[in-house]
Structure formats: C-alpha cells, structure tokens
Design a protein around this motif. Structure first.
Motif, PDB file in Angstrom:
ATOM      1  N   ASN A   1     -31.438 -28.432   7.343  1.00 63.62           N
ATOM      2  CA  ASN A   1     -31.141 -28.479   6.169  1.00 63.62           C
ATOM      3  C   ASN A   1     -30.951 -27.265   5.283  1.00 63.62           C
ATOM      4  O   ASN A   1     -31.324 -26.104   5.726  1.00 63.62           O
ATOM      5  N   GLY A   2     -30.211 -27.091   4.503  1.00 60.65           N
ATOM      6  CA  GLY A   2     -30.057 -25.894   3.533  1.00 60.65           C
ATOM      7  C   GLY A   2     -28.955 -24.862   4.232  1.00 60.65           C
ATOM      8  O   GLY A   2     -28.003 -25.265   4.846  1.00 60.65           O
TER       9      GLY A   2
ATOM     10  N   GLU B   1     -28.616 -39.867   6.435  1.00 59.10           N
ATOM     11  CA  GLU B   1     -28.310 -39.097   5.301  1.00 59.10           C
ATOM     12  C   GLU B   1     -29.021 -37.744   5.044  1.00 59.10           C
ATOM     13  O   GLU B   1     -29.432 -37.692   4.011  1.00 59.10           O
ATOM     14  N   HIS B   2     -29.404 -37.211   6.012  1.00 58.24           N
ATOM     15  CA  HIS B   2     -30.429 -35.820   5.766  1.00 58.24           C
ATOM     16  C   HIS B   2     -29.565 -34.930   4.916  1.00 58.24           C
ATOM     17  O   HIS B   2     -28.622 -34.660   5.011  1.00 58.24           O
ATOM     18  N   GLN B   3     -30.279 -34.722   3.864  1.00 58.97           N
ATOM     19  CA  GLN B   3     -29.784 -34.044   2.541  1.00 58.97           C
ATOM     20  C   GLN B   3     -29.014 -32.676   3.159  1.00 58.97           C
ATOM     21  O   GLN B   3     -30.056 -31.788   3.900  1.00 58.97           O
ATOM     22  N   SER B   4     -28.008 -32.126   2.726  1.00 58.61           N
ATOM     23  CA  SER B   4     -27.273 -31.248   3.135  1.00 58.61           C
ATOM     24  C   SER B   4     -26.890 -30.968   4.469  1.00 58.61           C
ATOM     25  O   SER B   4     -26.437 -30.010   4.898  1.00 58.61           O
ATOM     26  N   SER B   5     -27.247 -31.816   5.326  1.00 52.15           N
ATOM     27  CA  SER B   5     -27.174 -31.937   6.784  1.00 52.15           C
ATOM     28  C   SER B   5     -26.978 -33.270   7.383  1.00 52.15           C
ATOM     29  O   SER B   5     -27.783 -33.696   8.080  1.00 52.15           O
ATOM     30  N   VAL B   6     -25.943 -33.980   6.808  1.00 55.61           N
ATOM     31  CA  VAL B   6     -25.805 -35.215   7.051  1.00 55.61           C
ATOM     32  C   VAL B   6     -25.285 -35.338   8.358  1.00 55.61           C
ATOM     33  O   VAL B   6     -24.391 -34.668   9.041  1.00 55.61           O
ATOM     34  N   THR B   7     -25.890 -36.519   9.039  1.00 53.82           N
ATOM     35  CA  THR B   7     -25.528 -36.745  10.544  1.00 53.82           C
ATOM     36  C   THR B   7     -24.526 -37.700  10.993  1.00 53.82           C
ATOM     37  O   THR B   7     -24.342 -38.748  10.156  1.00 53.82           O
TER      38      THR B   7
ATOM     39  N   PHE C   1     -26.144 -30.557  -4.447  1.00 54.93           N
ATOM     40  CA  PHE C   1     -26.821 -29.552  -3.963  1.00 54.93           C
ATOM     41  C   PHE C   1     -25.875 -28.386  -3.528  1.00 54.93           C
ATOM     42  O   PHE C   1     -25.833 -27.957  -2.225  1.00 54.93           O
ATOM     43  N   TYR C   2     -25.099 -27.928  -4.325  1.00 53.45           N
ATOM     44  CA  TYR C   2     -24.031 -26.934  -4.203  1.00 53.45           C
ATOM     45  C   TYR C   2     -24.842 -25.644  -3.718  1.00 53.45           C
ATOM     46  O   TYR C   2     -24.440 -24.788  -2.676  1.00 53.45           O
ATOM     47  N   GLU C   3     -26.330 -25.229  -4.040  1.00 48.47           N
ATOM     48  CA  GLU C   3     -26.793 -24.355  -3.643  1.00 48.47           C
ATOM     49  C   GLU C   3     -27.129 -24.317  -2.000  1.00 48.47           C
ATOM     50  O   GLU C   3     -27.191 -23.207  -1.453  1.00 48.47           O
ATOM     51  N   ASP C   4     -27.052 -25.596  -1.520  1.00 49.32           N
ATOM     52  CA  ASP C   4     -27.603 -25.669  -0.197  1.00 49.32           C
ATOM     53  C   ASP C   4     -26.473 -25.978   0.608  1.00 49.32           C
ATOM     54  O   ASP C   4     -26.614 -26.188   1.918  1.00 49.32           O
ATOM     55  N   SER C   5     -25.198 -26.118   0.181  1.00 49.46           N
ATOM     56  CA  SER C   5     -23.909 -26.352   0.929  1.00 49.46           C
ATOM     57  C   SER C   5     -24.071 -27.824   1.410  1.00 49.46           C
ATOM     58  O   SER C   5     -24.856 -28.639   1.071  1.00 49.46           O
ATOM     59  N   TYR C   6     -22.885 -28.392   1.863  1.00 44.71           N
ATOM     60  CA  TYR C   6     -22.782 -29.568   2.513  1.00 44.71           C
ATOM     61  C   TYR C   6     -22.455 -29.218   3.934  1.00 44.71           C
ATOM     62  O   TYR C   6     -21.593 -28.636   4.363  1.00 44.71           O
ATOM     63  N   LYS C   7     -23.139 -30.053   4.835  1.00 41.81           N
ATOM     64  CA  LYS C   7     -22.782 -29.970   6.427  1.00 41.81           C
ATOM     65  C   LYS C   7     -22.765 -31.459   6.894  1.00 41.81           C
ATOM     66  O   LYS C   7     -23.420 -32.368   6.182  1.00 41.81           O
ATOM     67  N   LEU C   8     -21.831 -31.478   7.768  1.00 40.03           N
ATOM     68  CA  LEU C   8     -21.732 -32.834   8.613  1.00 40.03           C
ATOM     69  C   LEU C   8     -22.147 -32.289  10.006  1.00 40.03           C
ATOM     70  O   LEU C   8     -21.362 -31.547  10.540  1.00 40.03           O
ATOM     71  N   VAL C   9     -23.133 -32.944  10.653  1.00 37.20           N
ATOM     72  CA  VAL C   9     -23.403 -32.527  12.018  1.00 37.20           C
ATOM     73  C   VAL C   9     -23.563 -33.707  13.095  1.00 37.20           C
ATOM     74  O   VAL C   9     -23.928 -34.726  12.615  1.00 37.20           O
ATOM     75  N   GLU C  10     -22.713 -33.525  14.105  1.00 39.10           N
ATOM     76  CA  GLU C  10     -22.717 -34.628  15.162  1.00 39.10           C
ATOM     77  C   GLU C  10     -24.058 -34.812  15.769  1.00 39.10           C
ATOM     78  O   GLU C  10     -25.008 -33.793  15.963  1.00 39.10           O
ATOM     79  N   ALA C  11     -24.496 -36.096  15.861  1.00 45.72           N
ATOM     80  CA  ALA C  11     -25.673 -36.469  16.296  1.00 45.72           C
ATOM     81  C   ALA C  11     -25.499 -37.547  17.309  1.00 45.72           C
ATOM     82  O   ALA C  11     -24.644 -38.082  17.548  1.00 45.72           O
ATOM     83  N   PRO C  12     -26.851 -37.492  18.160  1.00 43.82           N
ATOM     84  CA  PRO C  12     -26.725 -38.589  19.459  1.00 43.82           C
ATOM     85  C   PRO C  12     -27.019 -40.043  18.756  1.00 43.82           C
ATOM     86  O   PRO C  12     -27.682 -40.746  19.781  1.00 43.82           O
ATOM     87  N   TYR C  13     -26.837 -40.560  17.885  1.00 47.67           N
ATOM     88  CA  TYR C  13     -27.162 -41.775  17.030  1.00 47.67           C
ATOM     89  C   TYR C  13     -26.161 -41.883  15.943  1.00 47.67           C
ATOM     90  O   TYR C  13     -25.286 -41.058  15.918  1.00 47.67           O
ATOM     91  N   LEU C  14     -25.879 -42.963  15.487  1.00 43.28           N
ATOM     92  CA  LEU C  14     -24.806 -43.604  14.434  1.00 43.28           C
ATOM     93  C   LEU C  14     -24.922 -42.416  13.204  1.00 43.28           C
ATOM     94  O   LEU C  14     -23.780 -41.865  12.912  1.00 43.28           O
ATOM     95  N   GLY C  15     -25.976 -41.968  12.757  1.00 44.26           N
ATOM     96  CA  GLY C  15     -26.003 -41.247  11.423  1.00 44.26           C
ATOM     97  C   GLY C  15     -26.867 -41.538  10.647  1.00 44.26           C
ATOM     98  O   GLY C  15     -27.517 -42.449  10.612  1.00 44.26           O
TER      99      GLY C  15
END
Length: 551
Positions: free
Chosen positions: A201-202, A304-310, A288-302
């Motif tokens: 995150n972050g 809502e991990h904050q600023s690190s959405v899977t 969470f502008y300060e922490d950015s937005y990220k979308l991260v591929e994961a080995p499961y469906l997904g």
C-alpha cells in the motif's frame, strides 16, 4: 470485497407470514470467548490508540513462512499495564521489546496479553516492537476464505498474495486487530527473492538489495488504513502508469501486472480513469491522493486493499465474463475494477467499526456499480442494472450481524443493500440532492470508522425524514414490505403489511396511468378515486411487493 455468488433465481417473493411480529431474532450461533476477544473493544485494547506501524518482514517462499517484526507507536489514553496484540495460530510471537526491556506475555488462542514493564502514563507516546514468525494460514478460497496464497504464474515464477477481510490481518502479522482503531500511517518493508517484486500500500519509498541477493521493498502509507487493507503482492511484475486529472489535481495511477499480461492490461485497465471520473462525480474526490492509486494483479479474484487494489478478473468484462444482473449492462465494465475500486470510498475512506455493520462497505459499493453505468450510459441503464441484481437476493437473515463477536450479517448486504439505497433515492426524488448526500457522506466521515447509527442519523437529517423504520425493515428484517390495497365504492384503501412496527415509507404508484405518491403506513388509509375499475402498479424502482384484496 467478500463477494458472495448466489444462485441466479428469483427470490422477490413475500414472506410466508405477513403478520409476523417486529424484527427477526438473531441466529442461534454459539459464540466463544475467542469471538469476543476478536470482535470487541476489550479493556486491553481501549487504553491505547495506535499511531504508527512499521511492519518489517521477510517472505520465505521455500518454506512458506513469514518472519519479522512490527514496531507499534501508540498514545496512552488511560493508564493500564496489559496490552492485547492479535496474532492467529500457527503464527507465534517470539519476543516483545519496549525501551530495551523484554516484556512478559502470555497467549490465549489467537490473542497475546503483554504485560508492560514501565509506567504507561496518560497522554504519553510510547513504542514497542513485536517479533514473530511462522507459517501463516494458507488461503483456501481467496478472498472469501483468505490467508496467504502461494502460487506460480504461467512461467513458473512465484506469485504470492495476502487476503484477509473478516478473517483478520492477524492471520499474517501482529496488530491491534479491531476495525475501530485505524493506524494513522504505516511503513511496510517486505523482503522477497531478488527476481520478484513486492507491491504493498501507499507509495514506494525505496528498494534495497541485500547481500544474499534478496530485495526489500519499502512502502509508506500516509493516510489512515484499516488492518485488512494492508497487503503484500509478490510476483514477476511489470508496471505502467498514468495521471488522472481529478478534483484534487493529478492522481498518480500505477498498474502492476504479470509480465505476459502487459498488453491485455493496458487495454482492460482503461476502466480505471472511467471509474475515477464517475466516482469522483458521485462521491467526491478519491480519498487517498497522497498514497496514489494502484491496481495490482493477484492470484485470486480481487480485493479492496487501500491504494493497492488487487485484480484477478481474467481481463474480462463482467464478473469473470458474466453479467450478475442478467440485463446486459453488467458486461459494459470490468466488475472487479469498478467494485473493488468503489471500496476506496466505502470501506477504506468510510470504514465500519464492527463487522456487523459491513453493509456500510458493501451496500454502497454494490450500488456504485449502477451509478457508474448511469454516469456513462444514462439513468435507465443504471436503474435497469440495479433492478436486475434483485434476483440474487436471498432474504435469509438480517443484513446486520451480531456486534462485538466479529460476526457479519447476510450476504444480502450486496444486492438487497444496493436496492435499499436505490429505494431511498426514490424517496428523495431529487437527483442533485441525492448526489450531494452521497458526496456529503465522503466528506462528513472522511477517513473515519463509523457505526450504522451514524450513517442512519446522517441520512435521516439530510433527507429530512426519520428513517429508523426504513432501516429496521431493510437492514434488520428479512421480509419484503408489501403494499396491501383494495378498491371499493370508488375508494382506494392501502397500508403496509409484511413489515416492522411503524413502517411508514412513501411510495410512488401508477393509478390508471397517473403517477401519485402514497404516504402509506401500517394503518389503513383511504383515498377517493374516480375510476370504478382500478389499475394500480408500484414504481418498479422501489424494492417492495404489492397485494390486492379483491373480496
């Protein structure tokens, strides 16, 4: 997320007994002391307020272990000498240190009680470090039955991730594992094999190569974050990025995907700026502008991990290529991108204090899917979609669970919860006001943990109606309120049945082609009508039923 897949059957039917009394009783689940220790604000939790975590861990794929420490900075709210730290079996704490002194501790199931050696004076800022390790629970069916997922990608590279909503972050790291107290900021240091990347995150502060060839990724979270939102994602990632011009300026958006999926991701992830555009319109600035937005591929469906959405939706529109609404509109967007990102507003910005109130996360976020469609495709598209998901409603038990025992309510918090909010919108009957109410939620409860009562009170105040009976009906009961009516001697009689005591929701109807608003309650009311033959239909955007008395 904790999305529940339900049989696609029509359950929009009446409860068997239309005159049953009051609110439904809670289930007869037998809760244990461990449930209470996990789900309540114990005296060993309440005396201290967490300020900062530094989670510093090594992920060891060879033996599926995690080892390391969590340094906890906290303020003392009232003097006490025993602290509760949560860490689930088979993980174990090996040492706790404060001011250079090893502290004594004892374990009770998934809880450690740490005895403080020095005085804990009110208003003091203190710090201690918890050392721990072990083999965390392996995720069986993530994200629903979570833990740590240990997999390999198509090229044989390790692909590892955490997911732990409901189960609790203490399944893989030691913390104050109750949602009421969010850490204000956090440093996450993760050591992984040198050929892999860790995304948490972050914002990424640094990457340090260790003598043994491993690398440590240091991520800093500037905003408050709930425990289950903290995550690790480890794989053979490549990345690309863009800037979204939002309400608070430029928002950094970075996407981490497996090497072979880069081209697909660059096309599929075009839904991200569309999502941000729609949700900033409806809910206000991304939180969470300060922490950015990220979308991260994961080995499961997904999740809502904050600023690190899977993300694990297979680069398909819909829910794994399927339209949950059955209307066709669900294939206009990638469900995981839209739904899980919607949680940045409802779950990560506005967070429930007790998982019994999980509807605050899921009802608003499920409803956000229809708002996304409405923004880009028009009101009827959004309305059609939200009505379409009604067939997934079970009406099996109340949406609100039992408090203080880590117990969530019915999965109806998704589809029924969305339709509850859609019904509430019809009562407001003013789109501009409804939008301001939604945006007001994000600003009023910005970065806060909340209760159902706070949300109910806010909505009642802003709408100008006492909504207690409304929420009792939809959150605490399983029956579909039924408008019972008759026509006799050019008089229309009507009342609500199959409902809680005091239910008094206004409802829009068509009477022989003319729209009218009936201010119905549980007592018979009468209205003069000119027609001898009456045709009455309820506005289909209200989640209710009707029954005509013909005798």
């Amino acid at each position: 997320m904790k999305k529940y897949l339900l049989p696609l059957i029509l359950v929009f039917c009446l409860a068997q007994n239309s005159h049953s009394q009051g609110l439904l009783s809670k289930s007869d689940i037998q809760f244990t002391r461990q449930d209470s220790l996990r789900g309540s604000i114990t005296k060993e939790r309440s005396w201290w307020d967490v300020k900062h975590y530094h989670l510093d861990i090594k992920v060891n794929p060879k033996d599926s272990t995690i080892t390391g420490s969590n340094t906890i900075k906290y303020s003392v709210l009232e003097s006490h000498d025993v602290m509760q730290i949560d860490l689930q079996q088979p993980m174990a704490i090996s040492r706790v240190v404060q001011d250079g002194v090893n502290l004594k501790f004892k374990r009770e199931g998934n809880v450690y009680f740490i005895t403080m050696a020095s005085p804990q004076k009110t208003a003091a800022i203190k710090e201690l470090t918890v050392f721990y390790g072990g083999k965390p629970k392996v995720a069986i069916n993530p994200p629903w039955d979570g833990g740590i997922t240990w997999k390999k990608d198509a090229n044989g590279k390790l692909f590892i991730a955490s997911s732990c909503q409901g189960l609790g972050a203490s399944v893989w790291w030691p913390n104050k594992d109750h949602m009421y107290d969010e850490v204000e900021n956090m440093l996450i240091s993760v050591n992984v094999p040198g050929d892999l990347v860790n995304v948490s995150n972050g914002r990424l502060q640094s990457v340090k190569t260790v003598k043994d060839g491993t690398k440590t990724y240091n991520w800093y979270v500037a905003n408050p974050i709930n425990n289950y939102g903290v995550n690790i994602n480890i794989g053979d990632y490549v990345s690309f990025s863009e800037k979204f011009k939002g309400e608070k300026g430029n928002l950094d958006c970075t996407y981490y995907v497996l090497r072979d999926n880069l081209a697909k991701a660059k096309e599929q992830f075009k839904d991200v700026p569309r999502m941000l555009q729609a949700f900033e319109h409806w809910f206000g600035p991304y939180p969470f502008y300060e922490d950015s937005y990220k979308l991260v591929e994961a080995p499961y469906l997904g999740m809502e991990h904050q600023s690190s959405v899977t993300y694990g939706n297979g680069y398909k529109n819909g829910y794994r290529g399927r339209d949950l609404s059955g209307t066709g509109w669900g294939l206009k967007f990638d469900f995981i991108i839209i739904h899980e990102s919607g949680h940045e507003w409802f779950a990560n910005n506005i967070t429930y204090k007790d998982i019994a109130d999980m509807w605050i996360h899921e009802s608003f976020t499920n409803y956000s899917e229809s708002l996304f469609l409405e923004y880009f495709y028009g009101k009827e598209a959004g309305y059609t979609y939200v009505r379409g998901i009604r067939k997934n409603i079970k009406n099996d038990k109340p949406i609100i669970g039992q408090y203080n025992v880590n117990n969530e309510g019915s999965s109806d918090m998704y589809y029924k919860g969305a339709n509850m909010l859609h019904t509430l919108r019809q009562i407001v009957d003013n789109d501009a006001k409804w939008r301001m109410i939604l945006r007001g939620l994000s600003s009023t409860f910005y970065h806060q943990t909340v209760s159902t009562k706070q949300i109910e009170d806010y909505l009642s105040k802003e709408i100008g109606i006492d909504l207690e009976p409304f929420f009792n009906q939809y959150l605490r009961d399983t029956r579909i309120p039924t408008l019972e009516y008759f026509l006799k001697d050019e008089t229309l009689g009507y009342r609500w049945t199959n409902c809680v005591v005091g239910f008094n929701m206004p409802v829009k109807v068509q009477i022989s082609g003319q729209e009218q608003l009936l201010k119905a309650n549980t007592e018979w009311q009468k209205k003069a009508v000119n027609q001898k033959e009456l045709k009455l239909s309820i506005d289909k955007n209200f989640y209710v039923a009707s029954f005509e008395i013909t005798e």
